[in-house]
Enzyme design. Structure first.
Site, PDB file in Angstrom:
ATOM      1  N   TRP A 144       0.792  -1.217   0.000  1.00  0.00           N
ATOM      2  CA  TRP A 144       0.000   0.000   0.000  1.00  0.00           C
ATOM      3  C   TRP A 144       0.829   1.273   0.000  1.00  0.00           C
ATOM      4  O   TRP A 144       0.322   2.353  -0.300  1.00  0.00           O
ATOM      5  CB  TRP A 144      -0.916   0.016   1.237  1.00  0.00           C
ATOM      6  CG  TRP A 144      -0.188  -0.211   2.526  1.00  0.00           C
ATOM      7  CD1 TRP A 144      -0.060  -1.399   3.186  1.00  0.00           C
ATOM      8  CD2 TRP A 144       0.539   0.757   3.291  1.00  0.00           C
ATOM      9  NE1 TRP A 144       0.707  -1.228   4.323  1.00  0.00           N
ATOM     10  CE2 TRP A 144       1.088   0.093   4.405  1.00  0.00           C
ATOM     11  CE3 TRP A 144       0.778   2.123   3.146  1.00  0.00           C
ATOM     12  CZ2 TRP A 144       1.865   0.741   5.361  1.00  0.00           C
ATOM     13  CZ3 TRP A 144       1.553   2.782   4.095  1.00  0.00           C
ATOM     14  CH2 TRP A 144       2.080   2.089   5.197  1.00  0.00           C
TER      15      TRP A 144
ATOM     16  N   ALA B 256      -2.997  -4.590  -1.710  1.00  0.00           N
ATOM     17  CA  ALA B 256      -3.224  -4.475  -0.270  1.00  0.00           C
ATOM     18  C   ALA B 256      -4.608  -3.895   0.017  1.00  0.00           C
ATOM     19  O   ALA B 256      -5.103  -3.038  -0.717  1.00  0.00           O
ATOM     20  CB  ALA B 256      -2.150  -3.589   0.353  1.00  0.00           C
TER      21      ALA B 256
ATOM     22  N   SER C 156       5.678  -7.380   4.145  1.00  0.00           N
ATOM     23  CA  SER C 156       6.361  -7.643   5.411  1.00  0.00           C
ATOM     24  C   SER C 156       7.157  -8.942   5.359  1.00  0.00           C
ATOM     25  O   SER C 156       6.935  -9.803   4.505  1.00  0.00           O
ATOM     26  CB  SER C 156       5.332  -7.735   6.543  1.00  0.00           C
ATOM     27  OG  SER C 156       4.536  -8.909   6.387  1.00  0.00           O
TER      28      SER C 156
ATOM     29  N   GLU D 123      10.371  -8.767  -1.818  1.00  0.00           N
ATOM     30  CA  GLU D 123      11.013  -7.567  -1.273  1.00  0.00           C
ATOM     31  C   GLU D 123      10.294  -7.271   0.028  1.00  0.00           C
ATOM     32  O   GLU D 123       9.104  -6.949   0.038  1.00  0.00           O
ATOM     33  CB  GLU D 123      10.910  -6.372  -2.210  1.00  0.00           C
ATOM     34  CG  GLU D 123      11.748  -5.192  -1.702  1.00  0.00           C
ATOM     35  CD  GLU D 123      11.098  -3.842  -1.913  1.00  0.00           C
ATOM     36  OE1 GLU D 123      11.025  -3.063  -0.936  1.00  0.00           O
ATOM     37  OE2 GLU D 123      10.655  -3.574  -3.043  1.00  0.00           O
TER      38      GLU D 123
ATOM     39  N   CYS E 225       9.673   1.925   1.362  1.00  0.00           N
ATOM     40  CA  CYS E 225      10.447   0.683   1.403  1.00  0.00           C
ATOM     41  C   CYS E 225      11.924   0.968   1.631  1.00  0.00           C
ATOM     42  O   CYS E 225      12.596   0.277   2.391  1.00  0.00           O
ATOM     43  CB  CYS E 225      10.273  -0.104   0.102  1.00  0.00           C
ATOM     44  SG  CYS E 225       8.577  -0.598  -0.249  1.00  0.00           S
TER      45      CYS E 225
END
Length: 458
Positions: free
Chosen positions: A131, A157, A208, A229, A263
């Site tokens: 998201w 998401a 996650s 990732e 990220c």
């Protein structure tokens, strides 16, 4: 059936909701994708490129609708104009390099043999997108997967529930067959069951560490490739010869932009002791000037975090650090409501015994520590379970390369941070995950090699 609900961080209201597919319905979608992929892969490469880029343009055409939707769904201020610039840049680069990246590897063609290696699509690629940058992270995989001849099933998401729907609709209006690129709404259980049943030929997950582990566990024994990732705790290191003003501006923006929900955001900074006091003073001045508030207000520079539970985790890390001796330098903003609206924070007197310097924060907080040498900075940067990016600040390219060679990370930046260059492989190490997106390597991961050994009759 589960009802997915996007709770807006602006006011806690339900902004959007969608029912999930059951297993039977989901398998129908995958079967449709598998059938459609055969004809899609037969189309000329340039035709696929043109259709994908038309889809990208169609997303751009509705950007005025998308920008406020993003503010409602995940809190990014409208003043920043959404993600279409990066979205188009990444897709355009992958389109530009497609012919070269997907070309046959010619081994020989003589009187006796023709030998070559061809890159062929996996088949149906399952993309699970996050998201925080919902359009840009999705296009990283969607564009090259489609260009390479795969069909794509996208699961987005819940926090950004409408993004996948918008993308699939836009690509369909541009001429990409609807079964070739589908958006689906799935529960976690159905997602796991699909992967475990070998429904997909490749899975690309951004999210996650726990989510990545669940994907790999579901795929165990199916031989389905999984690219991940996952988490990050990206460091910045400011050497004694750095451009101090540029370092402060870039690293603090890298720590705080998007309410720290990036990220590759900067989560810890190490500054040579000779610059530490000046760096800290400039950093505090920068953060105090932020305007926290409703992201629909064009004066707002920092919106709420995407969800109250995310803000609660950041508050917990800050509180624990202060209890253990850390110093907080930013007084609580008036707009901090104890919920999703969170004061950005700078901490000093921090150590790696504190969660705020060890666990992923994914919020507007950064710890800053003084260091006396490259060796000390390298040891601290590597003292992490994650490895996505590291940002080095110096005027000496050779020194940056030497330090970079010793850092356990996926990308080394010099004099910049928090940026994804689509010409370079986006990758990580340790608990940040495995695989690589974008660049020519991104195409390698979204295809498989197929060898041809053809003996000629003479």
């Amino acid at each position: 059936m589960t009802l997915l609900k996007c709770i807006s961080p602006i006011d806690g209201s339900i902004f959007a909701e969608r029912p999930t597919l059951n297993m039977s319905q989901a398998l129908e979608c995958v079967d449709g994708a598998r059938r459609a992929q055969i004809d899609w892969a037969k189309r000329p490469l340039q035709e696929r490129i043109d259709l994908v880029m038309a889809g990208v343009a169609a997303v751009g055409a509705i950007n005025d609708q998308i920008v406020p939707e993003l503010a409602w769904m995940m809190g990014r201020p409208v003043r920043y104009g959404g993600e279409f610039g990066g979205f188009a840049e990444r897709a355009s680069h992958m389109a530009k390099i497609a012919h070269r990246s997907l070309a046959n590897i010619e081994v020989s063609d003589d009187a006796s043999f023709k030998r070559y290696i061809k890159r062929v699509p996996h088949g149906v690629v399952f993309v699970v997108a996050p998201w925080n940058y919902p359009y840009m992270t999705a296009i990283n995989s969607v564009a090259p997967a489609l260009i390479a001849g795969n069909a794509v099933v996208l699961k987005h998401a819940t926090q950004t529930l409408l993004v996948g729907e918008r993308m699939a609709e836009a690509f369909a209006t541009a001429g990409v067959p609807s079964d070739v690129f589908q958006n689906v709404f799935l529960s976690h259980d159905t997602t796991n069951d699909l992967i475990a049943s070998n429904a997909f030929d490749f899975v690309n997950f951004t999210g996650s560490v726990g989510g990545g582990a669940a994907m790999e566990k579901a795929a165990a024994g199916t031989f389905t490739g999984v690219g991940t990732e996952l988490g990050g705790k990206d460091p910045g290191y400011v050497m004694e010869d750095a451009d101090l003003d540029a370092a402060v501006d870039t690293l603090i923006d890298g720590a705080m932009f998007n309410a720290g929900q990036c990220c590759c955001g900067i989560e810890r900074i190490y500054v040579h002791e000779s610059l530490f006091d000046n760096f800290l003073a400039k950093a505090i001045e920068t953060v105090k000037a932020y305007k926290l508030g409703n992201p629909l207000d064009r004066e707002t520079t920092m919106g709420p975090m995407a969800n109250v539970r995310f803000a609660d985790e950041v508050r917990a890390q800050i509180s624990e650090a202060i209890a253990d001796g850390a110093t907080a330098h930013i007084d609580s903003f008036a707009e901090d409501d104890g919920g999703a609206y969170l004061t950005p924070q700078i901490l000093t007197n921090v150590t790696h015994d504190m969660r705020v310097m060890r666990d992923e924060s994914f919020g507007p907080v950064v710890g800053i520590m003084p260091v006396s040498s490259d060796a000390e900075a390298i040891a601290l940067m590597n003292d992490s379970e994650f490895g996505l990016t590291a940002s080095l600040w110096t005027r000496d390219v050779e020194r940056a390369m030497a330090v970079g060679d010793q850092i356990e990370t996926g990308t080394v930046f010099m004099n910049r941070a928090d940026y994804l260059d689509p010409s370079l492989c986006w990758t990580g190490c340790k608990n940040t995950g495995r695989g690589g997106g974008l660049s020519e390597i991104g195409y390698h991961n979204l295809t498989r090699p197929k060898s041809y050994h053809l003996k000629k009759v003479t």
